[in-house]
Design an enzyme around this catalytic site. Sequence first.
Site, mmCIF file in Angstrom:
data_model
loop_
_atom_site.group_PDB
_atom_site.id
_atom_site.type_symbol
_atom_site.label_atom_id
_atom_site.label_comp_id
_atom_site.label_asym_id
_atom_site.label_seq_id
_atom_site.Cartn_x
_atom_site.Cartn_y
_atom_site.Cartn_z
ATOM 1 N N ARG A 184 56.858 -9.464 131.707
ATOM 2 C CA ARG A 184 57.439 -9.066 132.547
ATOM 3 C C ARG A 184 57.017 -9.746 134.075
ATOM 4 O O ARG A 184 55.897 -10.334 134.029
ATOM 5 C CB ARG A 184 56.997 -7.374 132.933
ATOM 6 C CG ARG A 184 57.493 -6.551 131.760
ATOM 7 C CD ARG A 184 57.067 -5.124 131.780
ATOM 8 N NE ARG A 184 55.928 -5.060 133.001
ATOM 9 C CZ ARG A 184 55.768 -4.132 133.391
ATOM 10 N NH1 ARG A 184 56.469 -2.828 133.487
ATOM 11 N NH2 ARG A 184 54.497 -3.960 134.138
ATOM 12 N N LYS A 192 45.215 3.458 133.957
ATOM 13 C CA LYS A 192 44.947 4.809 134.361
ATOM 14 C C LYS A 192 46.409 5.534 133.549
ATOM 15 O O LYS A 192 46.205 6.773 133.500
ATOM 16 C CB LYS A 192 45.694 4.639 135.801
ATOM 17 C CG LYS A 192 44.866 4.426 136.897
ATOM 18 C CD LYS A 192 45.018 4.454 138.187
ATOM 19 C CE LYS A 192 46.130 3.206 138.303
ATOM 20 N NZ LYS A 192 46.758 3.142 139.597
ATOM 21 N N ARG A 227 49.123 -8.433 143.490
ATOM 22 C CA ARG A 227 49.121 -6.640 143.367
ATOM 23 C C ARG A 227 47.436 -6.320 143.632
ATOM 24 O O ARG A 227 47.234 -5.448 144.028
ATOM 25 C CB ARG A 227 49.557 -6.247 141.851
ATOM 26 C CG ARG A 227 51.062 -6.432 141.850
ATOM 27 C CD ARG A 227 51.500 -6.299 140.206
ATOM 28 N NE ARG A 227 51.234 -4.815 139.778
ATOM 29 C CZ ARG A 227 51.138 -4.577 138.570
ATOM 30 N NH1 ARG A 227 51.279 -5.593 137.688
ATOM 31 N NH2 ARG A 227 51.087 -3.439 138.050
ATOM 32 N N ARG A 236 47.916 5.701 148.320
ATOM 33 C CA ARG A 236 47.387 4.306 148.318
ATOM 34 C C ARG A 236 46.809 3.759 149.788
ATOM 35 O O ARG A 236 46.345 2.763 149.513
ATOM 36 C CB ARG A 236 48.721 3.641 147.953
ATOM 37 C CG ARG A 236 49.177 3.540 146.687
ATOM 38 C CD ARG A 236 50.454 2.534 146.429
ATOM 39 N NE ARG A 236 51.222 2.818 145.426
ATOM 40 C CZ ARG A 236 51.068 2.343 144.230
ATOM 41 N NH1 ARG A 236 50.098 1.717 143.991
ATOM 42 N NH2 ARG A 236 51.999 2.672 143.230
ATOM 43 N N ARG A 290 50.167 -9.534 128.308
ATOM 44 C CA ARG A 290 50.970 -8.742 127.584
ATOM 45 C C ARG A 290 52.336 -9.132 127.452
ATOM 46 O O ARG A 290 52.952 -9.953 128.390
ATOM 47 C CB ARG A 290 51.198 -7.466 128.696
ATOM 48 C CG ARG A 290 50.043 -6.603 128.797
ATOM 49 C CD ARG A 290 50.470 -5.059 129.086
ATOM 50 N NE ARG A 290 51.126 -5.096 130.304
ATOM 51 C CZ ARG A 290 51.372 -3.886 131.062
ATOM 52 N NH1 ARG A 290 50.515 -2.749 130.751
ATOM 53 N NH2 ARG A 290 51.780 -4.131 132.349
#
Length: 222
Positions: free
Chosen positions: A161, A16, A172, A90, A129
Amino acid sequence: MSELNLILLGPPGAGKGTQADKLKDDFGLPYIGTGDLLRKHKEEETDLGREAKSYMDNGDLVPDDLIISMILHKVEDEGDDGFLLDGFPRTVGQADALSEELDKLGRRLTAALSIDAPDEVVLQRLSGRRQCSNGHLYHVEFDPPKHPDVCDQDGKPLVRRKDDEPDTVKKRLATYHKATEPLKDYYDERGLLRRFDGTRDKTEVHDHIRATLATLRLEERL
Ligand SMILES: [Zn+2]
């Protein structure tokens, strides 16, 4: 020119942010990321920012109407030609509230752009990542550094992270499926949903979105 009032939907890691950057350039639309918006209001100590802070200091969620006020301010300031909203709504309740408030301004959404990707793809993308403290990004499989866990540009160690830890990503995703994904049906029922395949190459996804928006604009003019 007709307005492009857009909402971005999709799970974390579907691309996104990348698409938002490109659309911002294409159409000159203000990008309204609700996280950034909240941070900015707090930093500038606006009335809305101070109010939001009082909730956050107590460990409470910032109420929807406060977020919507921030969004509407930004829309009125910079959104004459439209806007690109990311991170809100959301939930279906937030979507209802937003559309009511836009109505009052005599505006309505042009489309909800849903960039989809299956959980396995998201998990692979995010958990792979790595980032250095200067913000340079790598991916262990798709864009590895020359030496494992060391930044090519500044030699700093690369870390994952907290948000990208597999367990966190799974949480999530679960939240996304439960609270946010029903918005796809919500906007589909209203004829606003446009879907894009986030597993494709980002240039391809971008071309597809641009073509879709061009068609929408033509239809609006008829
Ligand atoms: Zn670096």
